[in-house]
Design a protein around this motif. Structure first.
Motif, PDB file in Angstrom:
ATOM      1  N   GLY A 164       1.104  -1.149  -0.020  1.00  0.00           N
ATOM      2  CA  GLY A 164       0.111   0.062   0.149  1.00  0.00           C
ATOM      3  C   GLY A 164       0.943   1.284  -0.027  1.00  0.00           C
ATOM      4  O   GLY A 164       0.426   2.287  -0.007  1.00  0.00           O
ATOM      5  N   ALA A 165       2.237   1.017  -0.081  1.00  0.00           N
ATOM      6  CA  ALA A 165       2.929   2.336   0.128  1.00  0.00           C
ATOM      7  C   ALA A 165       2.930   3.144  -1.236  1.00  0.00           C
ATOM      8  O   ALA A 165       2.757   2.814  -2.407  1.00  0.00           O
ATOM      9  N   GLY A 166       3.109   4.461  -0.842  1.00  0.00           N
ATOM     10  CA  GLY A 166       3.545   5.405  -2.106  1.00  0.00           C
ATOM     11  C   GLY A 166       5.232   5.679  -2.031  1.00  0.00           C
ATOM     12  O   GLY A 166       5.624   5.543  -1.023  1.00  0.00           O
ATOM     13  N   VAL A 167       5.561   5.482  -3.341  1.00  0.00           N
ATOM     14  CA  VAL A 167       6.943   5.366  -3.490  1.00  0.00           C
ATOM     15  C   VAL A 167       7.519   6.244  -4.456  1.00  0.00           C
ATOM     16  O   VAL A 167       6.904   6.443  -5.474  1.00  0.00           O
ATOM     17  N   LEU A 168       8.588   7.257  -4.182  1.00  0.00           N
ATOM     18  CA  LEU A 168       8.873   8.300  -4.908  1.00  0.00           C
ATOM     19  C   LEU A 168      10.166   7.496  -5.641  1.00  0.00           C
ATOM     20  O   LEU A 168      10.992   6.814  -5.335  1.00  0.00           O
ATOM     21  N   HIS A 194       4.007  -9.858  -6.877  1.00  0.00           N
ATOM     22  CA  HIS A 194       4.013 -10.939  -5.947  1.00  0.00           C
ATOM     23  C   HIS A 194       2.931 -10.261  -4.923  1.00  0.00           C
ATOM     24  O   HIS A 194       3.096 -10.622  -3.647  1.00  0.00           O
ATOM     25  N   GLY A 195       1.970  -9.589  -5.290  1.00  0.00           N
ATOM     26  CA  GLY A 195       0.809  -9.315  -4.636  1.00  0.00           C
ATOM     27  C   GLY A 195       0.694  -8.103  -3.940  1.00  0.00           C
ATOM     28  O   GLY A 195      -0.287  -7.705  -3.172  1.00  0.00           O
ATOM     29  N   LYS A 196       1.927  -7.178  -3.978  1.00  0.00           N
ATOM     30  CA  LYS A 196       1.527  -5.824  -3.050  1.00  0.00           C
ATOM     31  C   LYS A 196       1.147  -4.876  -4.075  1.00  0.00           C
ATOM     32  O   LYS A 196       1.190  -4.673  -5.242  1.00  0.00           O
ATOM     33  N   LYS A 197       0.570  -3.840  -3.481  1.00  0.00           N
ATOM     34  CA  LYS A 197      -0.124  -2.777  -3.783  1.00  0.00           C
ATOM     35  C   LYS A 197       0.900  -1.418  -3.855  1.00  0.00           C
ATOM     36  O   LYS A 197       1.276  -1.147  -2.607  1.00  0.00           O
ATOM     37  N   LEU A 198       1.456  -0.810  -4.904  1.00  0.00           N
ATOM     38  CA  LEU A 198       2.120   0.419  -4.778  1.00  0.00           C
ATOM     39  C   LEU A 198       1.607   1.456  -5.398  1.00  0.00           C
ATOM     40  O   LEU A 198       0.872   1.208  -6.521  1.00  0.00           O
ATOM     41  N   HIS A 199       1.774   2.729  -5.131  1.00  0.00           N
ATOM     42  CA  HIS A 199       1.623   3.784  -5.920  1.00  0.00           C
ATOM     43  C   HIS A 199       2.816   4.644  -6.008  1.00  0.00           C
ATOM     44  O   HIS A 199       3.458   5.012  -5.180  1.00  0.00           O
ATOM     45  N   ILE A 200       3.228   4.393  -7.262  1.00  0.00           N
ATOM     46  CA  ILE A 200       4.899   5.322  -7.584  1.00  0.00           C
ATOM     47  C   ILE A 200       4.556   6.775  -8.044  1.00  0.00           C
ATOM     48  O   ILE A 200       3.518   7.166  -8.809  1.00  0.00           O
ATOM     49  N   TYR A 201       5.427   7.431  -7.441  1.00  0.00           N
ATOM     50  CA  TYR A 201       5.591   8.994  -7.741  1.00  0.00           C
ATOM     51  C   TYR A 201       6.704   9.256  -8.724  1.00  0.00           C
ATOM     52  O   TYR A 201       7.577   8.838  -7.927  1.00  0.00           O
ATOM     53  N   ALA A 202       6.663   9.713  -9.914  1.00  0.00           N
ATOM     54  CA  ALA A 202       7.874   9.767 -10.688  1.00  0.00           C
ATOM     55  C   ALA A 202       8.116  11.192 -10.988  1.00  0.00           C
ATOM     56  O   ALA A 202       7.349  11.984 -11.377  1.00  0.00           O
ATOM     57  N   ILE A 224       1.303  -0.657 -13.625  1.00  0.00           N
ATOM     58  CA  ILE A 224       1.569   0.114 -12.099  1.00  0.00           C
ATOM     59  C   ILE A 224       1.099   1.134 -11.825  1.00  0.00           C
ATOM     60  O   ILE A 224       1.507   2.244 -12.729  1.00  0.00           O
ATOM     61  N   PRO A 225       0.165   1.683 -10.980  1.00  0.00           N
ATOM     62  CA  PRO A 225      -0.137   2.999 -10.747  1.00  0.00           C
ATOM     63  C   PRO A 225       0.926   3.896 -10.597  1.00  0.00           C
ATOM     64  O   PRO A 225       1.617   3.785  -9.817  1.00  0.00           O
ATOM     65  N   GLU A 240       2.344  16.020   2.384  1.00  0.00           N
ATOM     66  CA  GLU A 240       0.982  15.419   2.218  1.00  0.00           C
ATOM     67  C   GLU A 240       0.957  13.894   2.565  1.00  0.00           C
ATOM     68  O   GLU A 240      -0.349  13.525   2.651  1.00  0.00           O
ATOM     69  N   GLY A 241       1.953  13.360   3.093  1.00  0.00           N
ATOM     70  CA  GLY A 241       2.080  11.909   3.714  1.00  0.00           C
ATOM     71  C   GLY A 241       1.638  10.955   2.546  1.00  0.00           C
ATOM     72  O   GLY A 241       1.601   9.639   2.759  1.00  0.00           O
ATOM     73  N   LYS A 242       2.140  11.036   1.375  1.00  0.00           N
ATOM     74  CA  LYS A 242       1.812  10.265   0.168  1.00  0.00           C
ATOM     75  C   LYS A 242       2.905   9.343   0.023  1.00  0.00           C
ATOM     76  O   LYS A 242       2.815   8.440  -0.906  1.00  0.00           O
ATOM     77  N   ILE A 243       4.390   9.713   0.538  1.00  0.00           N
ATOM     78  CA  ILE A 243       5.424   8.847   0.146  1.00  0.00           C
ATOM     79  C   ILE A 243       5.791   8.277   1.468  1.00  0.00           C
ATOM     80  O   ILE A 243       6.218   8.598   2.475  1.00  0.00           O
ATOM     81  N   GLN A 244       5.791   6.864   1.234  1.00  0.00           N
ATOM     82  CA  GLN A 244       6.340   6.180   2.420  1.00  0.00           C
ATOM     83  C   GLN A 244       7.865   5.473   2.215  1.00  0.00           C
ATOM     84  O   GLN A 244       8.813   4.758   3.019  1.00  0.00           O
ATOM     85  N   ALA A 245       8.369   5.705   1.074  1.00  0.00           N
ATOM     86  CA  ALA A 245       9.896   5.022   0.823  1.00  0.00           C
ATOM     87  C   ALA A 245      10.171   5.997  -0.629  1.00  0.00           C
ATOM     88  O   ALA A 245       9.377   6.248  -1.440  1.00  0.00           O
ATOM     89  N   VAL A 246      11.429   5.913  -0.660  1.00  0.00           N
ATOM     90  CA  VAL A 246      12.160   6.527  -2.111  1.00  0.00           C
ATOM     91  C   VAL A 246      13.036   5.564  -2.526  1.00  0.00           C
ATOM     92  O   VAL A 246      13.843   4.838  -1.652  1.00  0.00           O
ATOM     93  N   VAL A 247      13.084   5.011  -3.832  1.00  0.00           N
ATOM     94  CA  VAL A 247      14.005   4.160  -4.375  1.00  0.00           C
ATOM     95  C   VAL A 247      14.450   4.820  -5.713  1.00  0.00           C
ATOM     96  O   VAL A 247      13.771   5.065  -6.603  1.00  0.00           O
TER      97      VAL A 247
END
Ligand code: MRU
Length: 360
Positions: A164-168, A194-202, A224-225, A240-247
């Protein structure tokens, strides 16, 4: 989904290298051929970012060596053959300065040539075609190994991303930047497969828009969203709390973990630090340069002012304006929560942990 083949080799030692012209994406998908000794074409393709991303540059350069030697395929004088080999490898090494994978791949090709020279001391019966076959086999090995490496990076990295994470992400460290599958994007591909849901910010990634043109396209192709943002929106999106990790990916990582990657990566790392968000780097072992102690020693590519003043054909700054256009920046190791390699995750990022991981 379009079958994307970033780099393709067709035929034997006198064959053809095919590269996607990434400068035309996302609106045009075109593959360009290089053959008949056209190493100048391969050099230009690397220099002008038709093929780009550290691992892909290394693979293209390895095949580029074979292309460059096609003009001496029937040369019977082995000294002339090896003279041309040195010329071609030096020439390709001058195409871009920052991604160490370029020099790493050329070194692997040089090792093959050195082995042949050693064997020639025992038997002089080598024909250039035989050497070329060995060089081509090495280029293919570099290419194939990268596919495996990317999947392994994807697997280790995916474990770090909460469901469910938002990732930048910044720039493009996807299939287009590697043999396929990517490094940073591999972690998203593996997690979602493998079943996780992610939302990527590019991040769009000024000035050449690798994030907008390539990452957004690749993620869209994989279903992928993804939300595209301008680079200067990252702070607000984090707030705004939309990002839980940066990769992100990497072009060169020094012995202490300092990491060069696309310009703007350092800003993203600082912002992540400020917001308490983990910042990860995904990169193969071939991106480490243990000959450099710290990031201060990494050569940073400087590119043409026109990339800033005339982006994509339209003038957006006054005539004669002074411009500074470094293509990369260096993120200090202290801002990196972990480096995801094909062997596992290096965390905390210390000189000792890096050495240990690379030795295994
Ligand atoms: O100038 P580019 O497009 O070659 O820059 C690419 C990057 O900075 C990538 O993030 C890096 O090479 C890692 S690619 C897996």
């Amino acid at each position: 989904m379009k079958k994307v083949e970033t780099i393709h080799w067709d035929g034997g030692a006198d064959g053809t290298l095919w590269l996607i012209d990434q400068t035309l994406l996302p609106t045009e998908y075109t593959q360009i051929p290089f053959s008949d000794g056209n190493v100048e074409g391969v050099w230009e393709a690397i220099h002008s970012l038709r093929v780009r991303g550290a691992p892909a540059i290394g693979i293209a350069a390895a095949y580029g060596v074979v292309i460059g030697l096609q003009s001496v395929l029937e040369e019977m004088d082995m000294e002339k053959f090896f003279h041309r080999f040195a010329e071609v490898t030096d020439y390709l090494a001058s195409s871009r300065p920052t991604a160490v994978n370029l020099f790493w791949a050329l070194d692997r090709m040089k090792d093959v040539a050195a082995q042949v020279r050693k064997l020639m001391e025992i038997t002089s019966s080598f024909h250039p075609r035989e050497v070329m076959n060995r060089l081509l086999a090495e280029a293919i090995a570099i290419h194939e190994e990268d596919r495996e490496i990317c999947r392994s990076i994807g697997k280790y990295g995916a474990e770090l991303l909460p469901d469910g994470a938002g990732v930048l992400t910044h720039c493009n460290a996807g299939g287009l930047a590697t043999a396929d599958y990517g490094t940073a994007l591999a972690t998203f591909f593996w997690a979602t497969e493998h079943g996780k849901k992610l939302h990527i910010y590019a991040d769009e990634t000024r000035p050449l828009l690798q994030g907008a043109r390539l990452t957004a396209w690749e993620l869209q192709q994989h279903g992928i969203p993804v939300t595209l943002i301008c680079d200067n929106m990252a702070a607000q999106v984090m707030r705004e709390g939309k990002i839980q990790a940066v990769v992100v990916g990497a072009d060169r990582i020094t012995a202490n973990g300092d990491t060069a990657n696309k310009i703007g990566t350092y800003s993203a790392a600082c912002l992540a630090h400020l917001h308490g968000i983990p910042f990860y780097v995904a990169a193969p072992k071939s991106t480490f340069d243990l000959t450099l102690a710290t990031g201060d020693q990494i050569p940073i590519e400087q590119r043409k002012p026109e990339e800033v003043t005339h982006g994509f054909g339209r003038q957006t700054a006054p005539d004669g304006i002074e411009v500074y256009n470094p293509a990369f920046d260096v993120t200090p190791a202290k801002y990196i929560a972990g480096i995801i390699t094909e062997k596992g995750v290096i965390s905390p990022v210390t000189k000792e942990n890096i050495r240990k991981m690379l030795e295994d």
